[in-house]
Design a protein around this motif. Structure first.
Motif, PDB file in Angstrom:
ATOM      1  N   ILE A 145     -23.799  26.470 -15.599  1.00 19.90           N
ATOM      2  CA  ILE A 145     -23.619  25.702 -16.563  1.00 19.90           C
ATOM      3  C   ILE A 145     -23.660  25.215 -17.461  1.00 19.90           C
ATOM      4  N   GLY A 146     -24.618  25.831 -18.303  1.00 19.17           N
ATOM      5  CA  GLY A 146     -24.625  26.316 -19.312  1.00 19.17           C
ATOM      6  C   GLY A 146     -23.165  27.098 -20.174  1.00 19.17           C
ATOM      7  N   LEU A 147     -23.040  27.652 -19.884  1.00 12.57           N
ATOM      8  CA  LEU A 147     -21.143  28.990 -20.279  1.00 12.57           C
ATOM      9  C   LEU A 147     -20.254  27.821 -20.409  1.00 12.57           C
ATOM     10  N   VAL A 148     -20.184  26.402 -19.820  1.00 11.05           N
ATOM     11  CA  VAL A 148     -19.370  25.400 -19.411  1.00 11.05           C
ATOM     12  C   VAL A 148     -19.512  24.364 -20.787  1.00 11.05           C
ATOM     13  N   LEU A 149     -21.316  24.565 -20.704  1.00 12.52           N
ATOM     14  CA  LEU A 149     -21.784  23.212 -22.052  1.00 12.52           C
ATOM     15  C   LEU A 149     -20.943  24.191 -23.545  1.00 12.52           C
ATOM     16  N   ILE A 150     -20.669  25.228 -23.206  1.00 18.13           N
ATOM     17  CA  ILE A 150     -20.871  25.941 -24.632  1.00 18.13           C
ATOM     18  C   ILE A 150     -19.082  25.568 -25.266  1.00 18.13           C
ATOM     19  N   VAL A 151     -18.857  26.476 -24.242  1.00 19.36           N
ATOM     20  CA  VAL A 151     -17.549  26.356 -23.902  1.00 19.36           C
ATOM     21  C   VAL A 151     -16.202  25.049 -24.434  1.00 19.36           C
ATOM     22  N   TYR A 152     -17.763  23.703 -23.675  1.00 17.13           N
ATOM     23  CA  TYR A 152     -16.797  22.154 -23.752  1.00 17.13           C
ATOM     24  C   TYR A 152     -17.278  21.983 -24.791  1.00 17.13           C
ATOM     25  N   GLY A 153     -18.535  22.561 -25.647  1.00 21.59           N
ATOM     26  CA  GLY A 153     -18.424  21.735 -27.513  1.00 21.59           C
ATOM     27  C   GLY A 153     -17.544  22.878 -28.323  1.00 21.59           C
ATOM     28  N   TYR A 154     -17.521  23.869 -28.018  1.00 18.09           N
ATOM     29  CA  TYR A 154     -16.501  24.830 -29.035  1.00 18.09           C
ATOM     30  C   TYR A 154     -15.175  24.144 -28.663  1.00 18.09           C
ATOM     31  N   TYR A 155     -14.728  23.103 -27.443  1.00 18.66           N
ATOM     32  CA  TYR A 155     -13.427  22.692 -27.566  1.00 18.66           C
ATOM     33  C   TYR A 155     -13.281  21.272 -28.181  1.00 18.66           C
ATOM     34  N   ALA A 156     -14.392  20.854 -28.257  1.00 15.01           N
ATOM     35  CA  ALA A 156     -14.346  19.169 -28.569  1.00 15.01           C
ATOM     36  C   ALA A 156     -14.366  19.134 -30.052  1.00 15.01           C
ATOM     37  N   SER A 157     -14.820  20.638 -31.260  1.00 13.18           N
ATOM     38  CA  SER A 157     -15.032  20.830 -31.800  1.00 13.18           C
ATOM     39  C   SER A 157     -13.346  20.797 -32.784  1.00 13.18           C
ATOM     40  N   THR A 158     -12.730  21.836 -31.898  1.00 10.06           N
ATOM     41  CA  THR A 158     -11.284  21.703 -32.684  1.00 10.06           C
ATOM     42  C   THR A 158     -10.377  20.486 -32.642  1.00 10.06           C
ATOM     43  N   LYS A 159     -10.326  19.401 -32.029  1.00  9.39           N
ATOM     44  CA  LYS A 159     -10.157  18.402 -31.548  1.00  9.39           C
ATOM     45  C   LYS A 159     -11.548  17.230 -32.453  1.00  9.39           C
ATOM     46  N   LEU A 160     -12.406  17.326 -33.378  1.00 14.49           N
ATOM     47  CA  LEU A 160     -13.104  16.630 -33.647  1.00 14.49           C
ATOM     48  C   LEU A 160     -12.201  15.594 -34.739  1.00 14.49           C
ATOM     49  N   PHE A 161     -12.036  16.123 -35.906  1.00 18.47           N
ATOM     50  CA  PHE A 161     -10.448  15.488 -36.711  1.00 18.47           C
ATOM     51  C   PHE A 161      -9.511  15.106 -36.063  1.00 18.47           C
ATOM     52  N   ILE A 177     -26.116  22.896 -28.195  1.00 15.87           N
ATOM     53  CA  ILE A 177     -27.433  23.105 -28.201  1.00 15.87           C
ATOM     54  C   ILE A 177     -28.094  23.433 -26.638  1.00 15.87           C
ATOM     55  N   GLY A 178     -28.123  22.723 -26.052  1.00 14.33           N
ATOM     56  CA  GLY A 178     -28.124  22.705 -24.974  1.00 14.33           C
ATOM     57  C   GLY A 178     -27.358  23.537 -23.690  1.00 14.33           C
ATOM     58  N   GLY A 179     -26.372  23.813 -23.800  1.00 16.02           N
ATOM     59  CA  GLY A 179     -25.801  25.228 -23.581  1.00 16.02           C
ATOM     60  C   GLY A 179     -26.522  26.393 -24.296  1.00 16.02           C
ATOM     61  N   THR A 180     -26.422  26.721 -25.162  1.00 15.66           N
ATOM     62  CA  THR A 180     -27.713  27.974 -25.592  1.00 15.66           C
ATOM     63  C   THR A 180     -28.797  28.162 -25.623  1.00 15.66           C
ATOM     64  N   PHE A 181     -29.654  26.982 -25.134  1.00 12.00           N
ATOM     65  CA  PHE A 181     -31.261  27.058 -24.157  1.00 12.00           C
ATOM     66  C   PHE A 181     -30.847  27.342 -22.970  1.00 12.00           C
ATOM     67  N   ILE A 182     -29.624  27.054 -22.080  1.00  9.89           N
ATOM     68  CA  ILE A 182     -29.797  27.379 -20.535  1.00  9.89           C
ATOM     69  C   ILE A 182     -29.001  28.952 -20.107  1.00  9.89           C
ATOM     70  N   VAL A 183     -28.361  29.177 -21.058  1.00  7.95           N
ATOM     71  CA  VAL A 183     -27.575  30.399 -21.335  1.00  7.95           C
ATOM     72  C   VAL A 183     -28.744  30.931 -21.410  1.00  7.95           C
ATOM     73  N   PHE A 184     -29.902  31.011 -22.580  1.00 10.53           N
ATOM     74  CA  PHE A 184     -30.406  32.158 -22.615  1.00 10.53           C
ATOM     75  C   PHE A 184     -31.888  31.806 -21.265  1.00 10.53           C
ATOM     76  N   SER A 222     -37.324  30.197 -28.475  1.00 14.85           N
ATOM     77  CA  SER A 222     -37.568  30.592 -29.113  1.00 14.85           C
ATOM     78  C   SER A 222     -36.206  31.098 -29.899  1.00 14.85           C
ATOM     79  N   LEU A 223     -35.353  31.992 -28.750  1.00 18.00           N
ATOM     80  CA  LEU A 223     -33.608  32.056 -29.494  1.00 18.00           C
ATOM     81  C   LEU A 223     -32.991  31.067 -29.297  1.00 18.00           C
ATOM     82  N   THR A 224     -33.125  29.703 -28.844  1.00 17.80           N
ATOM     83  CA  THR A 224     -32.369  29.500 -28.547  1.00 17.80           C
ATOM     84  C   THR A 224     -32.399  28.963 -30.189  1.00 17.80           C
TER      85      THR A 224
END
Length: 661
Positions: free
Chosen positions: A208-224, A244-251, A291-293
């Motif tokens: 789920i952490g990986l999915v959240l990061i990928v979704y955040g990246y995808y949503a950023s491409t549609k932001l404007f 941010i949540g996906g980054t923490f879960i990944v670590f 700390s890594l997040t």
């Protein structure tokens, strides 16, 4: 033994620990004092005062810098106290009260702070002149910067670091009073988490952490995108939360799961490299995830802000050209005296004349069918679009060719072109008074040819029409204010300084014309050089302060990673002693260390770079016209500095390994 003697002996014994903390303090003071000194440097302020943003920019950056320094020093102090936990426990075993221990450590901290503040201010005083020269270079200003000691900077720095000292002492006292004697002897090992097995739930959370990061990246491409414009703030919050949540879960879960999977595939046949790399990384993920997040997010944020500022600064020339597409732009019959002066002074130039005729149209008709949906406000938004005849356009593009109602849409660039992508081979209905025509757009180009005053801010579209169509539209000439433009380009750039003086003396840039409401208005047409310098002055302070803060963020995150690795190296010293005694060579042990450092520095950096890339990619066009070069330059600086910290970390591990036998 008196308390003073005990303090001196303790400081002497802990010198190998103090230099780390002492460096953190000196570095923090140097950064803060040099910046505040620069802020109060009369020569600098006098030079940059015309920009109008110097005081506000410096003031805002000072507060941000203080929080960076506060975070850095508190974290360094926390690591320092953790490394001395056994020593504090021994003090309690021999009968010292917690209050006496606090006084002992408080005196040591005060002495360290006083020394660090003195050395840091000296370093900051000398480095402030270097930063001042860099700032003036960025602003393209020439001035003599003297080294003056600012009493105001001294007072402000002393106040800030006295407050910081009080906070550090409170943190230290709280850490000592809240822990038990037994926990002090095991504090250095509290970071370990012995992962024995992974449940399906942990595997699912990691995915789920990986999915959240990928979704955040995808949503950023549609932001404007057009359909997202109404919920911009909500979408930004969703992107931040998922990334941010996906980054923490990944670590927290994904990395440990991946490392454990690699280890299980080896069926127990682990090499020294595996033992020294995979296992420590996997076992420390629970405590290191936060700390890594934080480090990853700080890296992404600081790099993103620095890159966006640099994009604006780097694009100053192209942004100025979109407003003034030539060395000088003369509208209507204005500037005849200026041309005569150029000829009198033997300043050679090229002149391109454009005839202009306005029409009313909505370029939203050229949007793709997918974007031409109900509720799209841009689709039916009409405005004035100027046309130029093909014969005039062929002065700069001789190969251009159209016929009948065919048109070339040009001058369309900047953020408008990025947000509203138009399609060629489509029809658009235009009107001029009672006249209505349907144009067929055969090509769309982004090269600027007409002044930003005419296109209402620059980047607005211009239609290139046939000469016959232009004559047909000319019957409506009284409806629109602009009818002529002359573009002047000097043949020798060495004449610019003299030409600028003549341009100002003759008032060629002051034009009286009717605005869009039919009212008489005075317009100011800047020269290209003055427009470019205005962009430089407006953005110079911004790029300098963001770059300075970016450096502070980078040094903070890199130093924290380095400090953590030093602490882990000391904790693992016993393991290296055992490995050396059973016959493993230094190079065998270092293979695992290289892999471990590649992870500890590489993974936060790579994820931080990805975060910043997608953040910048989503809205870079709002800041300038160039993306690739500024992005690569900023990223290369971050990669280089992180590599330096990784190299220093490996060097410290080598030292520990050599001393372990």
């Amino acid at each position: 033994m008196s308390l003073s003697k005990l303090v001196l002996r303790s400081m002497k014994k802990n010198m190998k620990h103090y230099y780390l903390y002492f460096f953190a303090l000196i570095f923090s003071v140097t950064l803060f004092f040099s910046f505040v000194t620069l802020q109060n440097n009369a020569d600098v302020l006098e030079t940059v005062s015309k920009s109008g943003t110097a005081t506000a920019g410096f003031g805002a950056a000072t507060y941000i810098l203080y929080f960076i320094v506060l975070f850095f020093v508190l974290y360094a102090n926390h690591l320092f106290m953790k490394r001395r936990s056994k020593e504090v426990g021994l003090y309690q075993l021999i009968g010292m009260t917690k209050g006496l221990i606090v006084r002992l450590l408080a005196i040591e901290s005060i002495l360290l702070f006083v020394g660090a503040v003195i050395l840091g201010m000296l370093a900051g005083f000398f480095s402030s002149r270097l930063f001042a020269m860099i700032l003036l270079r960025v602003l393209e200003k020439e001035a003599l910067v003297t080294m003056t000691f600012s009493i105001e900077a001294l007072q402000k720095s002393i106040i800030v670091f006295v407050i910081l000292l009080v906070i550090v002492l409170v943190q230290m006292a709280w850490m000592i009073h809240r822990v038990s004697l037994l926990s002090l002897f095991s504090a250095a090992k509290q970071a370990d988490e012995r992962v024995k097995r992974f449940s399906p739930l942990q595997m699912a959370i990691g995915f789920i952490g990986l999915v959240l990061i990928v979704y955040g990246y995808y949503a950023s491409t549609k932001l404007f995108d057009i359909e997202s414009a109404g919920n911009l703030f909500v979408n930004m919050m969703i992107i931040l939360a998922t990334t941010i949540g996906g980054t923490f879960i990944v670590f927290r879960f994904s990395v440990a799961f991946i490392m454990n999977s690699i280890r299980l595939k080896k069926n127990g046949h682990l090499t020294v490299r595996d033992v020294l790399a995979l296992t420590p990384i996997m076992h420390r993920m629970k405590s290191n995830a936060k700390s890594l997040t934080l480090i990853t997010v700080l890296t992404g944020v600081s790099l993103g802000i620095t890159t966006l500022s640099y994009i604006g600064y780097y694009s100053s020339e192209s942004s100025a050209f979109s407003q003034v597409p030539g060395d000088y732009i003369l509208l209507e019959d204005n500037g005849l005296e200026f041309l005569k002066k150029l000829e009198d002074e033997n300043i050679a130039f090229d002149k391109i004349d454009y005839r202009l005729q306005g029409v009313i149209a909505s370029v939203g008709q050229l949007l793709s069918e997918e974007e031409q949906r109900e509720g799209n406000p841009f689709y039916n938004m009409e405005g004035t679009i100027y046309t130029v005849p093909l014969s005039d356009y062929q002065q700069i593009n001789p190969d251009a060719s159209i016929s009948g109602n065919e048109v070339i849409l040009t001058n369309y660039g900047g953020y408008m072109a990025a947000m509203f992508k138009l399609e060629k081979d489509r029809n658009i209905v235009v009107s001029a008074g009672e006249l209505k025509e349907t144009f067929h757009v055969v090509d769309i180009q982004d090269n600027s040819i007409i002044s930003g005053i005419v296109t209402a801010g620059g980047g607005g579209p211009i239609f290139v029409v046939t000469d016959e169509m232009f004559e047909k539209l000319a019957v409506q000439s009284e409806l629109f204010p602009w009818h002529k433009q002359a573009t002047i380009n000097l043949k020798s750039k060495e004449d610019i300084a003299q030409a600028e003086e003549l341009y100002i003396q003759t008032g060629a840039g002051v034009i009286s014309a009717l605005d869009s409401n039919g009212q008489s208005k005075q317009f100011i047409q800047s020269s290209f050089e003055s427009e470019r310098k205005e962009y430089i002055e407006d953005l110079g302070i911004t790029i300098f302060t963001t770059a300075f803060l970016g450096l502070a963020f980078l040094m903070t995150t890199g130093s924290i990673l380095y400090f953590k690795q030093m602490s882990e190296a000391e904790e693992e010293r016993g393991s290296y002693t055992i490995l050396r005694k059973i016959g493993f060579a230094e190079r065998d042990i270092l293979k695992g260390i290289y892999m471990k450092q590649a992870f500890n520095f590489g993974v936060p950096l790579v994820i931080g770079l990805l975060h910043s890339y997608f953040a910048v990619k989503s809205g870079w066009f709002l800041f300038g016209s160039e993306l690739t070069t500024p992005l690569w330059i900023a990223m290369s600086c971050y990669i280089a500095l992180y590599a330096i910290f990784a190299f220093l970390s490996v060097g410290y591990y080598k030292k520990v390994i050599r001393e372990s036998l």
